[in-house]
Design a protein around this motif. Sequence first.
Motif, PDB file in Angstrom:
ATOM      1  N   PRO A 265     -72.722 -66.694 -25.063  1.00 20.80           N
ATOM      2  CA  PRO A 265     -72.887 -66.566 -23.896  1.00 20.80           C
ATOM      3  C   PRO A 265     -72.959 -68.244 -23.661  1.00 20.80           C
ATOM      4  N   VAL A 266     -74.191 -68.988 -24.136  1.00 22.09           N
ATOM      5  CA  VAL A 266     -74.530 -70.254 -23.941  1.00 22.09           C
ATOM      6  C   VAL A 266     -72.638 -71.062 -24.834  1.00 22.09           C
ATOM      7  N   LYS A 267     -71.939 -70.331 -25.277  1.00 21.66           N
ATOM      8  CA  LYS A 267     -71.062 -71.534 -25.923  1.00 21.66           C
ATOM      9  C   LYS A 267     -69.867 -71.413 -25.247  1.00 21.66           C
ATOM     10  N   ALA A 268     -70.245 -69.654 -24.122  1.00 24.26           N
ATOM     11  CA  ALA A 268     -68.969 -70.002 -23.162  1.00 24.26           C
ATOM     12  C   ALA A 268     -69.395 -70.580 -21.675  1.00 24.26           C
ATOM     13  N   GLU A 269     -69.979 -70.782 -21.745  1.00 20.83           N
ATOM     14  CA  GLU A 269     -71.177 -71.771 -20.901  1.00 20.83           C
ATOM     15  C   GLU A 269     -70.353 -73.377 -21.077  1.00 20.83           C
ATOM     16  N   LYS A 270     -70.614 -73.850 -21.570  1.00 23.38           N
ATOM     17  CA  LYS A 270     -70.691 -74.709 -22.645  1.00 23.38           C
ATOM     18  C   LYS A 270     -69.518 -75.107 -22.356  1.00 23.38           C
ATOM     19  N   ASP A 271     -67.976 -74.361 -22.886  1.00 27.88           N
ATOM     20  CA  ASP A 271     -66.751 -74.409 -22.559  1.00 27.88           C
ATOM     21  C   ASP A 271     -65.818 -74.458 -20.842  1.00 27.88           C
ATOM     22  N   LEU A 272     -66.788 -73.718 -20.750  1.00 28.82           N
ATOM     23  CA  LEU A 272     -66.664 -73.796 -18.567  1.00 28.82           C
ATOM     24  C   LEU A 272     -66.759 -75.186 -18.036  1.00 28.82           C
ATOM     25  N   MET A 273     -68.301 -74.907 -18.114  1.00 27.08           N
ATOM     26  CA  MET A 273     -68.548 -76.308 -18.251  1.00 27.08           C
ATOM     27  C   MET A 273     -67.702 -77.371 -18.469  1.00 27.08           C
ATOM     28  N   ALA A 274     -66.684 -77.517 -19.374  1.00 30.31           N
ATOM     29  CA  ALA A 274     -65.859 -78.512 -19.678  1.00 30.31           C
ATOM     30  C   ALA A 274     -65.200 -78.193 -19.086  1.00 30.31           C
ATOM     31  N   LEU A 275     -64.483 -76.971 -18.859  1.00 32.50           N
ATOM     32  CA  LEU A 275     -63.301 -76.778 -18.155  1.00 32.50           C
ATOM     33  C   LEU A 275     -63.054 -77.117 -16.972  1.00 32.50           C
ATOM     34  N   PHE A 276     -64.332 -77.116 -16.031  1.00 25.77           N
ATOM     35  CA  PHE A 276     -63.734 -76.682 -14.849  1.00 25.77           C
ATOM     36  C   PHE A 276     -64.951 -77.798 -14.118  1.00 25.77           C
ATOM     37  N   PRO A 277     -63.616 -78.603 -12.572  1.00 24.36           N
ATOM     38  CA  PRO A 277     -64.607 -79.943 -12.234  1.00 24.36           C
ATOM     39  C   PRO A 277     -66.549 -79.230 -11.743  1.00 24.36           C
ATOM     40  N   GLU A 278     -67.255 -80.257 -11.670  1.00 29.01           N
ATOM     41  CA  GLU A 278     -68.612 -79.476 -11.070  1.00 29.01           C
ATOM     42  C   GLU A 278     -68.295 -78.789 -10.057  1.00 29.01           C
ATOM     43  N   GLU A 279     -67.457 -79.101  -9.200  1.00 33.10           N
ATOM     44  CA  GLU A 279     -68.147 -78.693  -8.021  1.00 33.10           C
ATOM     45  C   GLU A 279     -67.277 -77.137  -7.810  1.00 33.10           C
ATOM     46  N   TRP A 280     -66.742 -76.451  -8.225  1.00 33.08           N
ATOM     47  CA  TRP A 280     -66.318 -75.226  -8.635  1.00 33.08           C
ATOM     48  C   TRP A 280     -67.872 -74.476 -10.035  1.00 33.08           C
ATOM     49  N   TRP A 281     -68.825 -74.611 -10.600  1.00 31.11           N
ATOM     50  CA  TRP A 281     -69.478 -74.240 -11.181  1.00 31.11           C
ATOM     51  C   TRP A 281     -69.986 -73.303 -10.168  1.00 31.11           C
ATOM     52  N   GLY A 282     -70.605 -73.747  -9.440  1.00 30.13           N
ATOM     53  CA  GLY A 282     -71.431 -72.526  -8.066  1.00 30.13           C
ATOM     54  C   GLY A 282     -70.330 -71.391  -8.685  1.00 30.13           C
ATOM     55  N   GLU A 283     -69.389 -71.415  -8.321  1.00 32.99           N
ATOM     56  CA  GLU A 283     -68.948 -69.967  -7.561  1.00 32.99           C
ATOM     57  C   GLU A 283     -68.393 -69.200  -9.121  1.00 32.99           C
ATOM     58  N   ILE A 284     -68.106 -69.789  -9.878  1.00 33.14           N
ATOM     59  CA  ILE A 284     -67.881 -68.696 -11.119  1.00 33.14           C
ATOM     60  C   ILE A 284     -67.966 -67.591 -11.160  1.00 33.14           C
ATOM     61  N   ASN A 285     -69.509 -67.664 -10.907  1.00 32.56           N
ATOM     62  CA  ASN A 285     -70.130 -66.747 -11.148  1.00 32.56           C
ATOM     63  C   ASN A 285     -69.821 -64.863 -10.323  1.00 32.56           C
ATOM     64  N   TYR A 286     -69.512 -65.556  -8.822  1.00 32.81           N
ATOM     65  CA  TYR A 286     -69.573 -64.765  -8.231  1.00 32.81           C
ATOM     66  C   TYR A 286     -67.978 -64.017  -8.204  1.00 32.81           C
ATOM     67  N   LEU A 287     -67.244 -65.146  -8.497  1.00 39.03           N
ATOM     68  CA  LEU A 287     -65.589 -64.452  -8.509  1.00 39.03           C
ATOM     69  C   LEU A 287     -65.743 -63.804  -9.168  1.00 39.03           C
ATOM     70  N   LEU A 288     -65.831 -64.198 -10.736  1.00 39.77           N
ATOM     71  CA  LEU A 288     -65.399 -63.468 -11.963  1.00 39.77           C
ATOM     72  C   LEU A 288     -65.759 -61.819 -11.327  1.00 39.77           C
ATOM     73  N   ILE A 289     -67.287 -62.304 -11.193  1.00 40.76           N
ATOM     74  CA  ILE A 289     -68.081 -60.743 -11.001  1.00 40.76           C
ATOM     75  C   ILE A 289     -67.464 -60.178 -10.024  1.00 40.76           C
ATOM     76  N   ARG A 290     -66.648 -60.243  -9.062  1.00 40.80           N
ATOM     77  CA  ARG A 290     -66.172 -59.566  -8.456  1.00 40.80           C
ATOM     78  C   ARG A 290     -64.468 -58.630  -8.758  1.00 40.80           C
ATOM     79  N   HIS A 291     -64.249 -60.280  -9.067  1.00 38.41           N
ATOM     80  CA  HIS A 291     -62.839 -59.010  -9.576  1.00 38.41           C
ATOM     81  C   HIS A 291     -63.005 -58.702 -10.586  1.00 38.41           C
ATOM     82  N   GLY A 292     -63.866 -58.746 -11.664  1.00 37.63           N
ATOM     83  CA  GLY A 292     -64.219 -57.585 -12.936  1.00 37.63           C
ATOM     84  C   GLY A 292     -64.816 -56.672 -11.905  1.00 37.63           C
ATOM     85  N   ARG A 293     -64.936 -56.462 -11.289  1.00 40.83           N
ATOM     86  CA  ARG A 293     -65.725 -55.230 -10.700  1.00 40.83           C
ATOM     87  C   ARG A 293     -64.412 -54.184  -9.706  1.00 40.83           C
TER      88      ARG A 293
END
Length: 381
Positions: A265-293
Amino acid sequence: MSPKTPNRKDTSGSEKTEPEAGKTKNGTAKNAAKNAAKNAAENAAKNAAEKTAAEKTAAEKTTAEKTAAEKTTAKKTTAKKTNEAVKKDAGSGAPAHPHDGNIPEMTTEEAVEIIGELDHLYPHTPAEKNFLKFDNPFQILIMTILSAQTTDATVNSIRGELFRTYPTPADLAGADVSDVERIIHPAGFFHAKAGHIMKTSERLCTAYGGEVPADMNELTTLSGVGRKTANIVLEHAFGITVGIAVDTHVGRLSKKLGFTENTDPVKAEKDLMALFPEEWWGEINYLLIRHGREVCQAKKPDCAHCAVREHCRDFMNRENYNRRKMFYTRATLPLIEYYKQSIHGEKKSMNILSGIIFGAVFGAIFGIVSYYINKKNKSRL
């Protein structure tokens, strides 16, 4: 006496002489003939125009029918060629995917496009982004610790009794451990979780005056609190975004989509933070959880109804694998048939031993080729 002259009517009167009457009759006949000729000419011209119009209409209809027939023939020809191309591709193992079998690296532009599509698919307000119900930072901290290895619905169901009984850190720190374990038992791992939340409550009282700190480094010193829990507390209790909370759904979908290759999880978080602009950081958790469910469930992902499957690296890999499998299956059919014939004695030139050797060699080639193709695709993620 001279003889009497017969009486004559005045020529200036209404009656005319015989020569004049004949002349009048001739003029009338000429006029009638002239009118008849004129009418005949007009009728002939009208008929000719109608005939020409009819011929033109017939010609246009014929042309339209011919054009329609040509279009239909062209469509059939195109469809035939397309079907032949599809069959040819299927037979040759050539992938029909727009990436042509070569899976590209995930870019920031594509990653933002994926998250933007999910954001459009799952509209939400800031209050709806957290799946846990809470009234203050202390509650969201304790509930997030309890949410490990269980569902949000289960944690929400024990919230009422837990915080009615122990509303403050001081209350929970001095609680009887057996009673706490009884209340949180439905959340699973209740022995370990009871220890975590009671130790955390004690440290909040001794180090932070009974308040939850709004700092990543301080939060991660608490018992049972890692970066995921700290990110959730900071985001939802204080509106502070310093990272991306990577839970089970986020980690699984991030790997499937191609955002990261890391399972930690820690390494994955670093990859996500490097890939996405900061304005999307707060949305990713909710959106991927919804899509995963709702769509990309772990046991049975519904790829047929996935809005982002054309970007999904896992989907591309499975498509490529299925095409290779079909190709090699078709390629081995003649060998299998030949082997069957050798067993039944229909091919005297090839005995069972040579068939086994030949099959083993071909299987080794198949395995080596598949290994390197998979390795090549993974290296491009």
